[in-house]
Design a protein around this motif. Sequence first.
Motif, PDB file in Angstrom:
ATOM      1  N   SER A 100       7.968  -7.003  11.970  1.00 19.60           N
ATOM      2  CA  SER A 100       8.177  -6.595  13.360  1.00 19.60           C
ATOM      3  C   SER A 100       9.657  -6.600  13.722  1.00 19.60           C
ATOM      4  O   SER A 100      10.136  -5.701  14.425  1.00 19.60           O
ATOM      5  N   ILE A 101      10.384  -7.615  13.226  1.00 20.67           N
ATOM      6  CA  ILE A 101      11.813  -7.703  13.519  1.00 20.67           C
ATOM      7  C   ILE A 101      12.563  -6.530  12.895  1.00 20.67           C
ATOM      8  O   ILE A 101      13.411  -5.894  13.542  1.00 20.67           O
ATOM      9  N   PHE A 102      12.257  -6.220  11.644  1.00 20.59           N
ATOM     10  CA  PHE A 102      12.942  -5.112  10.965  1.00 20.59           C
ATOM     11  C   PHE A 102      12.557  -3.758  11.550  1.00 20.59           C
ATOM     12  O   PHE A 102      13.353  -2.815  11.521  1.00 20.59           O
ATOM     13  N   PHE A 103      11.341  -3.660  12.091  1.00 23.18           N
ATOM     14  CA  PHE A 103      10.896  -2.387  12.660  1.00 23.18           C
ATOM     15  C   PHE A 103      11.403  -2.185  14.084  1.00 23.18           C
ATOM     16  O   PHE A 103      11.470  -1.049  14.551  1.00 23.18           O
ATOM     17  N   PHE A 104      11.783  -3.258  14.743  1.00 20.23           N
ATOM     18  CA  PHE A 104      12.162  -3.186  16.157  1.00 20.23           C
ATOM     19  C   PHE A 104      13.254  -2.151  16.449  1.00 20.23           C
ATOM     20  O   PHE A 104      13.167  -1.437  17.456  1.00 20.23           O
ATOM     21  N   PRO A 105      14.328  -2.026  15.635  1.00 18.41           N
ATOM     22  CA  PRO A 105      15.352  -1.017  15.953  1.00 18.41           C
ATOM     23  C   PRO A 105      14.809   0.404  16.068  1.00 18.41           C
ATOM     24  O   PRO A 105      15.375   1.219  16.806  1.00 18.41           O
ATOM     25  N   THR A 106      13.707   0.702  15.379  1.00 17.94           N
ATOM     26  CA  THR A 106      13.118   2.034  15.472  1.00 17.94           C
ATOM     27  C   THR A 106      12.639   2.321  16.889  1.00 17.94           C
ATOM     28  O   THR A 106      12.652   3.481  17.337  1.00 17.94           O
ATOM     29  N   LEU A 107      12.218   1.293  17.614  1.00 16.51           N
ATOM     30  CA  LEU A 107      11.689   1.469  18.967  1.00 16.51           C
ATOM     31  C   LEU A 107      12.794   1.656  19.999  1.00 16.51           C
ATOM     32  O   LEU A 107      12.515   2.077  21.121  1.00 16.51           O
ATOM     33  N   VAL A 108      14.022   1.336  19.647  1.00 10.97           N
ATOM     34  CA  VAL A 108      15.140   1.453  20.585  1.00 10.97           C
ATOM     35  C   VAL A 108      15.603   2.911  20.602  1.00 10.97           C
ATOM     36  O   VAL A 108      15.937   3.465  19.558  1.00 10.97           O
ATOM     37  N   PRO A 109      15.634   3.559  21.771  1.00 11.52           N
ATOM     38  CA  PRO A 109      16.162   4.936  21.831  1.00 11.52           C
ATOM     39  C   PRO A 109      17.586   4.984  21.298  1.00 11.52           C
ATOM     40  O   PRO A 109      18.367   4.040  21.471  1.00 11.52           O
ATOM     41  N   LEU A 110      17.919   6.095  20.655  1.00 10.49           N
ATOM     42  CA  LEU A 110      19.216   6.195  19.996  1.00 10.49           C
ATOM     43  C   LEU A 110      20.371   6.090  20.992  1.00 10.49           C
ATOM     44  O   LEU A 110      21.430   5.535  20.669  1.00 10.49           O
ATOM     45  N   VAL A 111      20.186   6.600  22.206  1.00 12.68           N
ATOM     46  CA  VAL A 111      21.238   6.483  23.218  1.00 12.68           C
ATOM     47  C   VAL A 111      21.423   5.022  23.617  1.00 12.68           C
ATOM     48  O   VAL A 111      22.556   4.551  23.796  1.00 12.68           O
ATOM     49  N   ALA A 115      24.749   2.550  23.188  1.00 14.08           N
ATOM     50  CA  ALA A 115      25.361   1.685  24.194  1.00 14.08           C
ATOM     51  C   ALA A 115      25.523   0.260  23.674  1.00 14.08           C
ATOM     52  O   ALA A 115      26.560  -0.384  23.897  1.00 14.08           O
ATOM     53  N   LEU A 116      24.505  -0.225  22.974  1.00 11.80           N
ATOM     54  CA  LEU A 116      24.563  -1.575  22.412  1.00 11.80           C
ATOM     55  C   LEU A 116      25.687  -1.696  21.391  1.00 11.80           C
ATOM     56  O   LEU A 116      26.506  -2.627  21.452  1.00 11.80           O
ATOM     57  N   TRP A 117      25.740  -0.752  20.460  1.00  9.98           N
ATOM     58  CA  TRP A 117      26.753  -0.820  19.410  1.00  9.98           C
ATOM     59  C   TRP A 117      28.143  -0.521  19.947  1.00  9.98           C
ATOM     60  O   TRP A 117      29.141  -0.984  19.369  1.00  9.98           O
ATOM     61  N   SER A 118      28.246   0.266  21.017  1.00 10.01           N
ATOM     62  CA  SER A 118      29.552   0.495  21.623  1.00 10.01           C
ATOM     63  C   SER A 118      30.143  -0.819  22.123  1.00 10.01           C
ATOM     64  O   SER A 118      31.359  -1.058  21.998  1.00 10.01           O
ATOM     65  N   PHE A 119      29.298  -1.682  22.683  1.00 10.43           N
ATOM     66  CA  PHE A 119      29.770  -2.989  23.133  1.00 10.43           C
ATOM     67  C   PHE A 119      30.205  -3.845  21.939  1.00 10.43           C
ATOM     68  O   PHE A 119      31.198  -4.575  22.009  1.00 10.43           O
ATOM     69  N   ILE A 120      29.466  -3.748  20.832  1.00 14.45           N
ATOM     70  CA  ILE A 120      29.821  -4.529  19.642  1.00 14.45           C
ATOM     71  C   ILE A 120      31.194  -4.120  19.112  1.00 14.45           C
ATOM     72  O   ILE A 120      32.006  -4.962  18.719  1.00 14.45           O
ATOM     73  N   PHE A 121      31.475  -2.804  19.099  1.00 11.30           N
ATOM     74  CA  PHE A 121      32.716  -2.303  18.524  1.00 11.30           C
ATOM     75  C   PHE A 121      33.823  -2.098  19.565  1.00 11.30           C
ATOM     76  O   PHE A 121      34.862  -1.520  19.240  1.00 11.30           O
ATOM     77  N   LEU A 122      33.611  -2.552  20.789  1.00 12.68           N
ATOM     78  CA  LEU A 122      34.614  -2.382  21.840  1.00 12.68           C
ATOM     79  C   LEU A 122      35.889  -3.136  21.464  1.00 12.68           C
ATOM     80  O   LEU A 122      35.845  -4.308  21.121  1.00 12.68           O
ATOM     81  N   PRO A 123      37.040  -2.450  21.494  1.00 12.16           N
ATOM     82  CA  PRO A 123      38.282  -3.133  21.088  1.00 12.16           C
ATOM     83  C   PRO A 123      38.676  -4.227  22.074  1.00 12.16           C
ATOM     84  O   PRO A 123      38.582  -4.055  23.289  1.00 12.16           O
ATOM     85  N   ILE A 159      21.700   3.573   9.789  1.00 15.77           N
ATOM     86  CA  ILE A 159      21.041   2.702   8.803  1.00 15.77           C
ATOM     87  C   ILE A 159      20.272   1.591   9.512  1.00 15.77           C
ATOM     88  O   ILE A 159      19.123   1.283   9.163  1.00 15.77           O
ATOM     89  N   TRP A 160      20.897   0.980  10.504  1.00 17.35           N
ATOM     90  CA  TRP A 160      20.250  -0.104  11.268  1.00 17.35           C
ATOM     91  C   TRP A 160      18.971   0.388  11.931  1.00 17.35           C
ATOM     92  O   TRP A 160      17.969  -0.338  11.960  1.00 17.35           O
ATOM     93  N   LYS A 161      18.983   1.594  12.450  1.00 11.39           N
ATOM     94  CA  LYS A 161      17.852   2.081  13.229  1.00 11.39           C
ATOM     95  C   LYS A 161      16.677   2.505  12.360  1.00 11.39           C
ATOM     96  O   LYS A 161      15.523   2.267  12.728  1.00 11.39           O
ATOM     97  N   TYR A 162      16.920   3.114  11.218  1.00 12.21           N
ATOM     98  CA  TYR A 162      15.830   3.769  10.492  1.00 12.21           C
ATOM     99  C   TYR A 162      15.347   3.040   9.242  1.00 12.21           C
ATOM    100  O   TYR A 162      14.294   3.394   8.709  1.00 12.21           O
ATOM    101  N   SER A 163      16.066   2.034   8.769  1.00 14.06           N
ATOM    102  CA  SER A 163      15.623   1.330   7.560  1.00 14.06           C
ATOM    103  C   SER A 163      14.250   0.693   7.757  1.00 14.06           C
ATOM    104  O   SER A 163      13.389   0.752   6.872  1.00 14.06           O
ATOM    105  N   GLY A 164      14.033   0.069   8.905  1.00 15.25           N
ATOM    106  CA  GLY A 164      12.743  -0.552   9.180  1.00 15.25           C
ATOM    107  C   GLY A 164      11.622   0.454   9.298  1.00 15.25           C
ATOM    108  O   GLY A 164      10.465   0.168   8.946  1.00 15.25           O
TER     109      GLY A 164
END
Length: 288
Positions: A100-111, A115-123, A159-164
Amino acid sequence: MHRRLHILLLAPSAVLLFLFTYKPFFQAVIESVYDSRAASSGEFVGLANFARLFDDPAFMAAVINNFIYVVFTVIPSLILGLLFALLLKENTRTNRWLRSIFFFPTLVPLVAAAALWSFIFLPGVGLLDHYLSLFIHSSHHNFLGQESTALTVLIIISIWKYSGYYMLFFLAGLQSIPDDALEAAHIEGASPWQGFYHVTLPLLRPTLTFVGTIALVYSFTQIDHIPAMTNGGPGHSTTVLLYYIQTITMESQDLGKAYAATLCTVVGLFFLTWLNNALLDSGADYER
């Protein structure tokens, strides 16, 4: 009577397939030889749209970027999906939670994922910069603003979104492999790696072919995170084919060129799908 019933049952699917697949494709073929720009709207130009397309540096950059994106998203995603499936094959309570944990990113809309990853990589204030400054005393890395790293960030998100998601298909394929085959290999003295390479992997090839085709299609079509994070920049470093088509359609209204780019994209996807089937499908076992 039965033949008419079969035709009647297939008719709705056939109509939808024609309206949403074949009709747009043939329309693209026709429109690609006409110039839709205001000065010469509707003028037949033959292959001139394709000539303009291949003379466009942005298109050639999109082709290269899309090739890199396909290679470095499809292959790692399939490897990770298969690895997750092998590790979580046993139907235990812990494994069910991990699935369930590995599959969870698939349920997150790509947009939303963008937004989530933009915060992670924010300079400066992003999570990644925070830990880089904490452990190696280096900060203010603008990963999305540099041509050398922006496409890598998009690849990581894919990769994070679709591997699960691919893991689920591999789990189904692994569970359909008869235990007798693996037990026989073990009795014959095969190591776990030999059992996987000579027994599991050949029997899993139909699943691998199917998942590989899905991954190829997604690598061309799932690009919602690009306009949300980079708008194809910096420069053209994150412009891929579908985003390029959207850009010239909406900004310059050059539909003839857009249709030509669409046909090139379809041909490229068809070739990669054929290559995937030729490499993986040959000798696959469909009778188990």
